[in-house]
Scaffold this motif. Sequence first.
Motif, mmCIF file in Angstrom:
data_model
loop_
_atom_site.group_PDB
_atom_site.id
_atom_site.type_symbol
_atom_site.label_atom_id
_atom_site.label_comp_id
_atom_site.label_asym_id
_atom_site.label_seq_id
_atom_site.Cartn_x
_atom_site.Cartn_y
_atom_site.Cartn_z
ATOM 1 N N ARG A 279 0.862 -1.187 0.000
ATOM 2 C CA ARG A 279 0.000 0.000 0.000
ATOM 3 C C ARG A 279 0.897 1.236 0.000
ATOM 4 O O ARG A 279 1.837 1.324 0.793
ATOM 5 C CB ARG A 279 -0.905 -0.008 1.241
ATOM 6 C CG ARG A 279 -1.845 -1.209 1.273
ATOM 7 C CD ARG A 279 -2.569 -1.311 2.594
ATOM 8 N NE ARG A 279 -1.672 -1.651 3.688
ATOM 9 C CZ ARG A 279 -1.253 -2.883 3.954
ATOM 10 N NH1 ARG A 279 -1.638 -3.884 3.198
ATOM 11 N NH2 ARG A 279 -0.440 -3.109 4.979
ATOM 12 N N THR A 280 0.614 2.159 -0.877
ATOM 13 C CA THR A 280 1.432 3.357 -1.004
ATOM 14 C C THR A 280 0.557 4.604 -0.911
ATOM 15 O O THR A 280 -0.529 4.640 -1.504
ATOM 16 C CB THR A 280 2.207 3.359 -2.340
ATOM 17 O OG1 THR A 280 2.997 2.167 -2.436
ATOM 18 C CG2 THR A 280 3.121 4.570 -2.443
ATOM 19 N N GLU A 281 1.027 5.598 -0.166
ATOM 20 C CA GLU A 281 0.319 6.878 -0.087
ATOM 21 C C GLU A 281 1.345 8.000 0.051
ATOM 22 O O GLU A 281 2.504 7.765 0.398
ATOM 23 C CB GLU A 281 -0.640 6.895 1.104
ATOM 24 C CG GLU A 281 0.058 6.748 2.452
ATOM 25 C CD GLU A 281 -0.937 6.823 3.610
ATOM 26 O OE1 GLU A 281 -1.462 7.934 3.843
ATOM 27 O OE2 GLU A 281 -1.159 5.781 4.243
ATOM 28 N N THR A 282 0.907 9.207 -0.245
ATOM 29 C CA THR A 282 1.778 10.373 -0.123
ATOM 30 C C THR A 282 1.290 11.255 1.025
ATOM 31 O O THR A 282 0.099 11.576 1.114
ATOM 32 C CB THR A 282 1.780 11.184 -1.427
ATOM 33 O OG1 THR A 282 2.257 10.347 -2.485
ATOM 34 C CG2 THR A 282 2.689 12.404 -1.305
ATOM 35 N N TRP A 283 2.225 11.609 1.910
ATOM 36 C CA TRP A 283 1.885 12.484 3.048
ATOM 37 C C TRP A 283 2.020 13.938 2.616
ATOM 38 O O TRP A 283 3.053 14.358 2.087
ATOM 39 C CB TRP A 283 2.812 12.201 4.224
ATOM 40 C CG TRP A 283 2.544 13.096 5.408
ATOM 41 C CD1 TRP A 283 1.526 12.990 6.295
ATOM 42 C CD2 TRP A 283 3.327 14.217 5.814
ATOM 43 N NE1 TRP A 283 1.603 13.978 7.240
ATOM 44 C CE2 TRP A 283 2.698 14.750 6.966
ATOM 45 C CE3 TRP A 283 4.484 14.824 5.318
ATOM 46 C CZ2 TRP A 283 3.204 15.868 7.634
ATOM 47 C CZ3 TRP A 283 4.990 15.939 5.983
ATOM 48 C CH2 TRP A 283 4.352 16.441 7.125
ATOM 49 N N LEU A 284 0.950 14.696 2.834
ATOM 50 C CA LEU A 284 0.953 16.122 2.497
ATOM 51 C C LEU A 284 1.234 16.941 3.750
ATOM 52 O O LEU A 284 0.552 16.801 4.771
ATOM 53 C CB LEU A 284 -0.401 16.537 1.912
ATOM 54 C CG LEU A 284 -0.761 15.978 0.526
ATOM 55 C CD1 LEU A 284 -2.157 16.430 0.122
ATOM 56 C CD2 LEU A 284 0.268 16.401 -0.510
ATOM 57 N N ALA A 285 2.231 17.808 3.657
ATOM 58 C CA ALA A 285 2.525 18.711 4.773
ATOM 59 C C ALA A 285 1.413 19.769 4.882
ATOM 60 O O ALA A 285 0.605 19.931 3.966
ATOM 61 C CB ALA A 285 3.881 19.382 4.534
ATOM 62 N N PRO A 286 1.333 20.487 6.018
ATOM 63 C CA PRO A 286 0.307 21.527 6.181
ATOM 64 C C PRO A 286 0.313 22.560 5.055
ATOM 65 O O PRO A 286 -0.735 23.137 4.725
ATOM 66 C CB PRO A 286 0.665 22.162 7.528
ATOM 67 C CG PRO A 286 1.334 21.046 8.274
ATOM 68 C CD PRO A 286 2.106 20.295 7.248
ATOM 69 N N ASP A 287 1.475 22.789 4.444
ATOM 70 C CA ASP A 287 1.535 23.743 3.335
ATOM 71 C C ASP A 287 1.279 23.075 1.992
ATOM 72 O O ASP A 287 1.577 23.635 0.939
ATOM 73 C CB ASP A 287 2.882 24.462 3.328
ATOM 74 C CG ASP A 287 4.053 23.488 3.192
ATOM 75 O OD1 ASP A 287 3.809 22.262 3.129
ATOM 76 O OD2 ASP A 287 5.206 23.948 3.163
ATOM 77 N N ARG A 288 0.755 21.836 2.033
ATOM 78 C CA ARG A 288 0.359 21.055 0.857
ATOM 79 C C ARG A 288 1.550 20.547 0.040
ATOM 80 O O ARG A 288 1.402 20.136 -1.119
ATOM 81 C CB ARG A 288 -0.580 21.852 -0.063
ATOM 82 C CG ARG A 288 -1.758 22.500 0.635
ATOM 83 C CD ARG A 288 -2.594 21.475 1.402
ATOM 84 N NE ARG A 288 -3.250 20.538 0.499
ATOM 85 C CZ ARG A 288 -3.921 19.461 0.904
ATOM 86 N NH1 ARG A 288 -3.984 19.157 2.203
ATOM 87 N NH2 ARG A 288 -4.507 18.685 0.033
ATOM 88 N N VAL A 289 2.734 20.566 0.628
ATOM 89 C CA VAL A 289 3.912 20.011 -0.032
ATOM 90 C C VAL A 289 3.901 18.486 0.101
ATOM 91 O O VAL A 289 3.654 17.957 1.191
ATOM 92 C CB VAL A 289 5.209 20.590 0.584
ATOM 93 C CG1 VAL A 289 6.436 19.837 0.062
ATOM 94 C CG2 VAL A 289 5.333 22.076 0.257
ATOM 95 N N ARG A 290 4.154 17.820 -0.990
ATOM 96 C CA ARG A 290 4.205 16.342 -0.970
ATOM 97 C C ARG A 290 5.595 15.912 -0.518
ATOM 98 O O ARG A 290 6.465 15.592 -1.319
ATOM 99 C CB ARG A 290 3.870 15.773 -2.348
ATOM 100 C CG ARG A 290 2.468 16.123 -2.824
ATOM 101 C CD ARG A 290 2.209 15.598 -4.228
ATOM 102 N NE ARG A 290 0.865 15.910 -4.659
ATOM 103 C CZ ARG A 290 -0.215 15.150 -4.433
ATOM 104 N NH1 ARG A 290 -0.066 14.012 -3.775
ATOM 105 N NH2 ARG A 290 -1.404 15.529 -4.844
ATOM 106 N N ALA A 291 5.801 15.940 0.784
ATOM 107 C CA ALA A 291 7.142 15.781 1.340
ATOM 108 C C ALA A 291 7.567 14.329 1.523
ATOM 109 O O ALA A 291 8.760 14.017 1.471
ATOM 110 C CB ALA A 291 7.228 16.505 2.682
#
Length: 334
Positions: A279-291
């Motif tokens: 399972r793969t997902e992308t974590w978005l920082a509060p500033d919407r950066v895909r960090a």
Amino acid sequence: MARKNLIGISESAAAPIGAERPAIERPIAGHQPPQRPNGLVGGITRSLSNITEKVERAQELERRLAEGQAIVELNPSLIDASFVVDRLAVDPETQAALVQQIRDHGQQVPILVRPHPTIPGRYQVAYGHRRLAAVREIGSRVKAVIRDLTDEQLVISQGQENNARTDLSFIERALFATRLEDRGFLRDTIMSALGVDKAALSKMIAVVRRLPLEIIEAIGAAPSFGRRRWMELADLLEREGNGTKALADVRLPAFHALNSDQRFEKLFASLSAAKARTRTETWLAPDRVRAVRIRETDAETTLAFSKRAAPGFGDFVRQRLEALYLEYQQETGD
């Protein structure tokens, strides 16, 4: 180089009934077999016809080689293997049966050797490795035909003999082709050895180039599986994390307790299951950066920090791992 003079002897060549290979039924002259419906039966008939044609071709090669050639008896200890290996492994039960057949009926078909190119007084096998191993086990001298062969003639003879009887599996033939190319043989020579065209040879070599040699050798010949299934296995191995998992799987003692086809199926199923559980997902920082990209399986969770989206964030977290772990212990009570 004229190909018509490069003749091969089969591992289980023409021999009396009960000797080194089973007899093959042939149609009776003048007899018209009953008509059967087209479809599956027709396909089976064509397959059997192809097999019979290959066997008869091998017998003809052997007959032509034996004509005018002196058969000598050599001490097996003076004979070395070919400089290019064409088999991954020989089934112990099959080899034991060959030993018993030669013990009972004698060696009916000679092997083909050449004078060793660098060691005087020794010889090198073009083909007949299994017969040579069987005679060594029995402790007798081996019947052989000695011919002066160049390296190119030796590998073409070696390949043509196996090809005449469809004696090697797909992956063995593909690995043999790749080893020849790695030794500097031209593709025209390799095509002659294997009896394939340029496109087929390119596909065979491409499969081997995508697979770790340790994986191929651990699985073995896998005679039931052709190019398509090996390509599918290569696709699975190239998925993130599967290469490491595959190496761990093939090093287990239980894996080697299986036969070759079972080993292929076991590894294929294992890697397919691993693919399904990922399972793969992308974590978005509060500033919407895909960090951070998070990849999770049943066995582990992997964090991949984007150096482009958040430069230095990975190092920032790494330096705080101890504090994060202590906080984790406090939260969980571990």
